[in-house]
Design a protein around this motif. Sequence first.
Motif, short mmCIF file in Angstrom:
data_model
loop_
_atom_site.label_atom_id
_atom_site.label_comp_id
_atom_site.label_asym_id
_atom_site.label_seq_id
_atom_site.Cartn_x
_atom_site.Cartn_y
_atom_site.Cartn_z
N ARG A 66 0.77 -1.14 0.02
CA ARG A 66 -0.09 -0.13 -0.01
C ARG A 66 0.90 1.27 -0.02
O ARG A 66 0.46 2.27 -0.28
N LEU A 67 2.03 1.05 0.53
CA LEU A 67 2.97 2.29 0.50
C LEU A 67 3.74 2.47 -0.92
O LEU A 67 4.38 3.52 -1.11
N ALA A 68 3.66 1.44 -1.71
CA ALA A 68 4.68 1.42 -2.92
C ALA A 68 3.89 2.00 -4.18
O ALA A 68 2.43 1.95 -4.22
N ASP A 69 4.49 2.65 -5.07
CA ASP A 69 3.88 2.96 -6.55
C ASP A 69 3.98 1.85 -7.47
O ASP A 69 2.91 1.84 -8.13
N VAL A 70 4.62 0.95 -7.26
CA VAL A 70 4.80 -0.31 -8.23
C VAL A 70 5.61 -1.44 -7.44
O VAL A 70 6.22 -1.14 -6.45
N ILE A 71 4.97 -2.65 -7.68
CA ILE A 71 5.45 -3.99 -7.05
C ILE A 71 6.38 -4.77 -8.36
O ILE A 71 5.91 -4.97 -9.46
N LEU A 72 7.67 -4.55 -8.01
CA LEU A 72 8.74 -5.19 -9.04
C LEU A 72 8.81 -6.77 -8.77
O LEU A 72 9.43 -7.09 -7.58
N VAL A 73 8.84 -7.77 -9.54
CA VAL A 73 8.92 -9.04 -9.20
C VAL A 73 9.44 -9.79 -10.65
O VAL A 73 9.38 -9.25 -11.84
N GLY A 74 10.11 -11.22 -10.49
CA GLY A 74 10.50 -11.76 -11.42
C GLY A 74 9.48 -12.64 -12.01
O GLY A 74 8.82 -13.13 -11.28
N ALA A 75 9.77 -13.11 -13.28
CA ALA A 75 8.84 -13.88 -13.86
C ALA A 75 8.62 -15.40 -13.04
O ALA A 75 7.64 -15.96 -12.87
N GLY A 76 9.73 -15.82 -12.47
CA GLY A 76 9.67 -17.11 -11.74
C GLY A 76 8.77 -17.06 -10.75
O GLY A 76 8.45 -18.13 -10.26
N SER A 77 9.05 -15.82 -9.81
CA SER A 77 8.08 -15.72 -8.91
C SER A 77 6.63 -15.67 -9.04
O SER A 77 5.71 -16.26 -8.54
N VAL A 78 6.54 -14.90 -10.23
CA VAL A 78 4.90 -14.88 -10.90
C VAL A 78 4.40 -16.41 -10.88
O VAL A 78 3.38 -16.69 -10.62
N ARG A 79 5.24 -17.18 -11.71
CA ARG A 79 4.80 -18.58 -12.14
C ARG A 79 4.73 -19.32 -10.79
O ARG A 79 3.70 -20.11 -10.38
N ALA A 80 5.55 -19.41 -10.04
CA ALA A 80 5.68 -20.46 -8.64
C ALA A 80 4.63 -19.92 -7.62
O ALA A 80 4.03 -20.83 -7.01
N GLU A 81 4.43 -18.44 -7.55
CA GLU A 81 3.67 -18.12 -6.53
C GLU A 81 2.10 -17.81 -7.07
O GLU A 81 1.16 -17.42 -6.14
N ASP A 82 1.91 -17.98 -8.27
CA ASP A 82 0.59 -17.57 -9.01
C ASP A 82 0.22 -16.02 -8.62
O ASP A 82 -0.94 -16.25 -8.18
N TYR A 83 0.99 -15.34 -8.85
CA TYR A 83 0.78 -13.86 -8.66
C TYR A 83 -0.48 -13.73 -9.09
O TYR A 83 -0.97 -13.87 -10.28
N ARG A 84 -1.05 -12.68 -8.38
CA ARG A 84 -2.56 -11.86 -8.96
C ARG A 84 -2.15 -10.61 -8.55
O ARG A 84 -1.25 -10.15 -7.98
N GLY A 85 -3.00 -9.45 -9.01
CA GLY A 85 -2.63 -8.14 -8.74
C GLY A 85 -2.96 -7.73 -7.32
O GLY A 85 -3.51 -8.34 -6.63
N ALA A 86 -2.22 -6.79 -7.15
CA ALA A 86 -2.51 -6.10 -5.83
C ALA A 86 -4.10 -5.61 -5.16
O ALA A 86 -4.63 -5.14 -6.33
N ARG A 87 -4.73 -5.84 -4.30
CA ARG A 87 -5.94 -5.79 -4.03
C ARG A 87 -6.32 -4.18 -3.34
O ARG A 87 -7.37 -3.67 -4.06
N ARG A 88 -5.52 -3.78 -2.52
CA ARG A 88 -5.82 -2.72 -2.13
C ARG A 88 -5.08 -1.38 -2.56
O ARG A 88 -3.92 -1.55 -3.10
N PRO A 89 -5.88 -0.29 -2.60
CA PRO A 89 -5.12 0.87 -3.20
C PRO A 89 -4.08 1.50 -2.41
O PRO A 89 -3.86 1.29 -1.13
#
Length: 243
Positions: A66-89
């Motif tokens: 919630r404090l960040a302007d952007v969340i930076l992540v590697g593709a491997g983590s997206v696949r391993a953790e099944d990332y979804r979009g941030a929920r809270r503004p």
Amino acid sequence: MHALLSADHALDDEQLAVRYAYPENLGAPFVRVGLVASADGAVSVEGRSEGLGSPADRRVFLLLRRLADVILVGAGSVRAEDYRGARRPTLGRDTPPPIAVVTGSAQLDPAGRLFTDTRVPPIILTLPEAPPERRERLAAAGADVVVLERLTPDVVLAELARRGLHRVLCEGGPNLFGRLVAADAVDELCLSVAPLLVGGPAGRIASGPAGEHLRRMELADVLHENDTLLLRYRRIRGDTPIE
């Protein structure tokens, strides 16, 4: 040497946000890395960081987003953790921070939660060598696909800065964090230490190329709850690299 554990009163959400606030009036990206590890240094349980979580870690995890302007992540983590979009503004805004994914191959599932379960389009940072059909599928799924000349930290952060995204929260994985360390691009590390011994083959929170110098960090804050330790280290400005 001093004892840190105390019976001080619990922090409410507003007090916690003040402690974790980014520096004001940023003119360039400030890179904060937020990760969790076990007491014996494991970054995951059965391949996922979720097994290391606790209510305390989850609370700080959500606050950092919630404090960040952007969340930076590697593709491997997206696949391993099944990332979804941030929920809270983001605090002070009406929308959540976008997820910016670093992927040289653009090998992401356009039907995954990153694209289907989000309030803002993800930013996909990729290379010209990524197959055009993959890039096109991700764009058709709603992603903002950006082709960069290279995916080194300087180029990635310059692209985020161009968009006015200065409060950067990196959530890993180890390869991306390792590249940021090697490039001397980490301003702050927020590390949750889970009261667990994992053993086994689990990796560490950073891996990859070695940097030219060691960088000294200073301990900026220590919190604890139910045996979970929440550490915040920040870079010492003007510090001379350790040869």
